[in-house]
Design a protein around this motif. Sequence first.
Motif, PDB file in Angstrom:
ATOM      1  N   SER A  11      54.173  36.203  88.447  1.00 55.78           N
ATOM      2  CA  SER A  11      54.164  35.963  89.892  1.00 55.78           C
ATOM      3  C   SER A  11      55.574  35.735  90.420  1.00 55.78           C
ATOM      4  O   SER A  11      55.933  36.209  91.504  1.00 55.78           O
ATOM      5  CB  SER A  11      53.285  34.758  90.220  1.00 55.78           C
ATOM      6  OG  SER A  11      53.749  33.597  89.546  1.00 55.78           O
ATOM      7  N   VAL A  12      56.400  35.019  89.641  1.00 58.00           N
ATOM      8  CA  VAL A  12      57.796  34.791  90.035  1.00 58.00           C
ATOM      9  C   VAL A  12      58.573  36.095  89.984  1.00 58.00           C
ATOM     10  O   VAL A  12      59.374  36.399  90.878  1.00 58.00           O
ATOM     11  CB  VAL A  12      58.448  33.734  89.118  1.00 58.00           C
ATOM     12  CG1 VAL A  12      59.923  33.557  89.484  1.00 58.00           C
ATOM     13  CG2 VAL A  12      57.708  32.413  89.230  1.00 58.00           C
ATOM     14  N   LEU A  13      58.318  36.887  88.947  1.00 60.62           N
ATOM     15  CA  LEU A  13      58.995  38.172  88.829  1.00 60.62           C
ATOM     16  C   LEU A  13      58.612  39.111  89.966  1.00 60.62           C
ATOM     17  O   LEU A  13      59.427  39.886  90.451  1.00 60.62           O
ATOM     18  CB  LEU A  13      58.663  38.809  87.480  1.00 60.62           C
ATOM     19  CG  LEU A  13      59.102  38.033  86.242  1.00 60.62           C
ATOM     20  CD1 LEU A  13      58.641  38.752  84.976  1.00 60.62           C
ATOM     21  CD2 LEU A  13      60.601  37.840  86.222  1.00 60.62           C
ATOM     22  N   TYR A  14      57.352  39.020  90.388  1.00 63.79           N
ATOM     23  CA  TYR A  14      56.890  39.858  91.496  1.00 63.79           C
ATOM     24  C   TYR A  14      57.627  39.486  92.786  1.00 63.79           C
ATOM     25  O   TYR A  14      58.089  40.365  93.529  1.00 63.79           O
ATOM     26  CB  TYR A  14      55.389  39.696  91.687  1.00 63.79           C
ATOM     27  CG  TYR A  14      54.872  40.375  92.929  1.00 63.79           C
ATOM     28  CD1 TYR A  14      54.703  41.753  92.973  1.00 63.79           C
ATOM     29  CD2 TYR A  14      54.564  39.628  94.059  1.00 63.79           C
ATOM     30  CE1 TYR A  14      54.245  42.373  94.125  1.00 63.79           C
ATOM     31  CE2 TYR A  14      54.101  40.239  95.210  1.00 63.79           C
ATOM     32  CZ  TYR A  14      53.938  41.611  95.235  1.00 63.79           C
ATOM     33  OH  TYR A  14      53.497  42.219  96.381  1.00 63.79           O
ATOM     34  N   VAL A  15      57.721  38.183  93.059  1.00 62.05           N
ATOM     35  CA  VAL A  15      58.439  37.728  94.260  1.00 62.05           C
ATOM     36  C   VAL A  15      59.894  38.184  94.203  1.00 62.05           C
ATOM     37  O   VAL A  15      60.468  38.636  95.200  1.00 62.05           O
ATOM     38  CB  VAL A  15      58.351  36.196  94.392  1.00 62.05           C
ATOM     39  CG1 VAL A  15      59.257  35.706  95.520  1.00 62.05           C
ATOM     40  CG2 VAL A  15      56.915  35.764  94.640  1.00 62.05           C
ATOM     41  N   LEU A  16      60.505  38.080  93.029  1.00 63.22           N
ATOM     42  CA  LEU A  16      61.901  38.495  92.876  1.00 63.22           C
ATOM     43  C   LEU A  16      62.067  39.993  93.096  1.00 63.22           C
ATOM     44  O   LEU A  16      63.066  40.435  93.674  1.00 63.22           O
ATOM     45  CB  LEU A  16      62.399  38.111  91.481  1.00 63.22           C
ATOM     46  CG  LEU A  16      63.867  38.412  91.176  1.00 63.22           C
ATOM     47  CD1 LEU A  16      64.789  37.700  92.149  1.00 63.22           C
ATOM     48  CD2 LEU A  16      64.207  38.022  89.747  1.00 63.22           C
ATOM     49  N   SER A  17      61.086  40.781  92.649  1.00 62.53           N
ATOM     50  CA  SER A  17      61.172  42.230  92.833  1.00 62.53           C
ATOM     51  C   SER A  17      61.137  42.616  94.307  1.00 62.53           C
ATOM     52  O   SER A  17      61.656  43.662  94.693  1.00 62.53           O
ATOM     53  CB  SER A  17      60.035  42.930  92.079  1.00 62.53           C
ATOM     54  OG  SER A  17      58.784  42.687  92.694  1.00 62.53           O
ATOM     55  N   CYS A  68      62.182  40.259  96.799  1.00 61.16           N
ATOM     56  CA  CYS A  68      63.324  39.587  97.429  1.00 61.16           C
ATOM     57  C   CYS A  68      64.644  40.283  97.137  1.00 61.16           C
ATOM     58  O   CYS A  68      65.533  40.316  97.996  1.00 61.16           O
ATOM     59  CB  CYS A  68      63.406  38.140  96.946  1.00 61.16           C
ATOM     60  SG  CYS A  68      62.101  37.078  97.573  1.00 61.16           S
ATOM     61  N   ARG A  69      64.781  40.840  95.926  1.00 63.82           N
ATOM     62  CA  ARG A  69      66.069  41.406  95.549  1.00 63.82           C
ATOM     63  C   ARG A  69      66.515  42.541  96.474  1.00 63.82           C
ATOM     64  O   ARG A  69      67.631  42.508  96.992  1.00 63.82           O
ATOM     65  CB  ARG A  69      66.047  41.874  94.101  1.00 63.82           C
ATOM     66  CG  ARG A  69      67.434  42.240  93.604  1.00 63.82           C
ATOM     67  CD  ARG A  69      67.409  42.841  92.213  1.00 63.82           C
ATOM     68  NE  ARG A  69      68.738  43.192  91.779  1.00 63.82           N
ATOM     69  CZ  ARG A  69      68.989  43.991  90.756  1.00 63.82           C
ATOM     70  NH1 ARG A  69      67.994  44.500  90.072  1.00 63.82           N
ATOM     71  NH2 ARG A  69      70.220  44.264  90.408  1.00 63.82           N
ATOM     72  N   PRO A  70      65.688  43.571  96.735  1.00 61.47           N
ATOM     73  CA  PRO A  70      66.133  44.591  97.678  1.00 61.47           C
ATOM     74  C   PRO A  70      66.282  44.064  99.093  1.00 61.47           C
ATOM     75  O   PRO A  70      67.181  44.491  99.836  1.00 61.47           O
ATOM     76  CB  PRO A  70      65.030  45.657  97.599  1.00 61.47           C
ATOM     77  CG  PRO A  70      63.847  44.958  97.055  1.00 61.47           C
ATOM     78  CD  PRO A  70      64.383  43.910  96.136  1.00 61.47           C
ATOM     79  N   THR A  71      65.413  43.104  99.485  1.00 63.95           N
ATOM     80  CA  THR A  71      65.515  42.521 100.829  1.00 63.95           C
ATOM     81  C   THR A  71      66.840  41.804 101.002  1.00 63.95           C
ATOM     82  O   THR A  71      67.537  41.973 102.014  1.00 63.95           O
ATOM     83  CB  THR A  71      64.352  41.535 101.058  1.00 63.95           C
ATOM     84  OG1 THR A  71      63.112  42.205 100.864  1.00 63.95           O
ATOM     85  CG2 THR A  71      64.405  40.975 102.467  1.00 63.95           C
ATOM     86  N   PHE A  72      67.226  41.001 100.022  1.00 66.09           N
ATOM     87  CA  PHE A  72      68.483  40.266 100.088  1.00 66.09           C
ATOM     88  C   PHE A  72      69.696  41.200  99.997  1.00 66.09           C
ATOM     89  O   PHE A  72      70.762  40.893 100.528  1.00 66.09           O
ATOM     90  CB  PHE A  72      68.547  39.222  98.972  1.00 66.09           C
ATOM     91  CG  PHE A  72      67.569  38.085  99.143  1.00 66.09           C
ATOM     92  CD1 PHE A  72      67.023  37.807 100.382  1.00 66.09           C
ATOM     93  CD2 PHE A  72      67.191  37.308  98.055  1.00 66.09           C
ATOM     94  CE1 PHE A  72      66.115  36.773 100.550  1.00 66.09           C
ATOM     95  CE2 PHE A  72      66.290  36.268  98.209  1.00 66.09           C
ATOM     96  CZ  PHE A  72      65.751  36.004  99.458  1.00 66.09           C
ATOM     97  N   THR A  73      69.521  42.332  99.297  1.00 65.75           N
ATOM     98  CA  THR A  73      70.609  43.292  99.198  1.00 65.75           C
ATOM     99  C   THR A  73      71.014  43.806 100.574  1.00 65.75           C
ATOM    100  O   THR A  73      72.197  43.832 100.921  1.00 65.75           O
ATOM    101  CB  THR A  73      70.207  44.484  98.308  1.00 65.75           C
ATOM    102  OG1 THR A  73      69.953  44.020  96.987  1.00 65.75           O
ATOM    103  CG2 THR A  73      71.311  45.531  98.265  1.00 65.75           C
TER     104      THR A  73
END
Length: 323
Positions: free
Chosen positions: A276-282, A284-289
């Motif tokens: 679930s944490v990895l999913y959120v990170l997947s 957030c990462r492009p969004t934050f980019t």
Amino acid sequence: MSISANLSMMSGNQTQGNNTECKLYLEDWTFHLIPVYILVISVLGIVLNVFVLMVFCLHKKACTVPEIYLSNMAAADLVLMSCLPFWAVYVLRHLVWPLDESMCKIVTMAIVMNADCSIYFLVLVSIDRYMALVHPMTQMRMRRPSYAKLGCLLVWGLGFLLRLPTLIFRKLYYEGNVTRCHIDYPKNTYLVFALIPFIFSFCIPISIISFCTIKIIKVLTNRLTEGLESQNTDRKATTLVLAVLLAFLICWVPFHLAKLLVILIKLKLGIITKCSVLYVLSICRPTFTYLAFFNSVLNPILYVIVGKNFRKKLRNCLSSGVM
């Protein structure tokens, strides 16, 4: 800079010795919303930075030291914004690269290199303001146009060297009939190539900018007691310095925190194991980019267009008929 439609991360509990593979897929809405956002900030960034460069280039008088830094920063931001539409098309096509491998390398290199250069020009501007306000007695000797041009040249060179691995290791790879633009570092070198940009593109710049900002605010705060006339000027200067620092933090801190988490995951230290944490990170990462790239839209607004000297140059260009 990369996002993946099918991002597989190993999450393991090392104490129990078992590994589970989390299959992470980007939601369909990201392939529609992110390209629109990229195109909007690209248009804004191109218009604003072209406007800034036109004023600096068309004005008759030679650029001052701060203006040399600001014009180079605008140039870096302009190149970055001009390359982002290629990535918007890539995301819109569900990460199917439409061009050849050379463009995969060049476009990515141009984006990350100019992002780094823009940050370091921000560092040079902060140092210049620090010298002018905190050490005014030595500023005339140190703040020379020739030194400023040399500093800009060094920044361009540093930006190229930091992102040279992107040019070397970014390549096309194929998943059936699907073509991806992906960076593939040599075995056992990922940590080195991941940490060097993190240190030089974030840790060092944010340390310098924060130091200069704190010193500048301290000096400006001390001047608030010198009289009503100086209070208005210093209050505006303090607000601008804080706004620039805040914009930098909002745009870049989430990106680098997400990047640091990805590094920890790929090292398989067992720190982050829940899917679930990895999913959120997947997500957030492009969004934050792309939030980070919004800083290239804010730079010309905060540093240039709101400045009194820039508005004076603009009026001179308009009155002389060159614009």
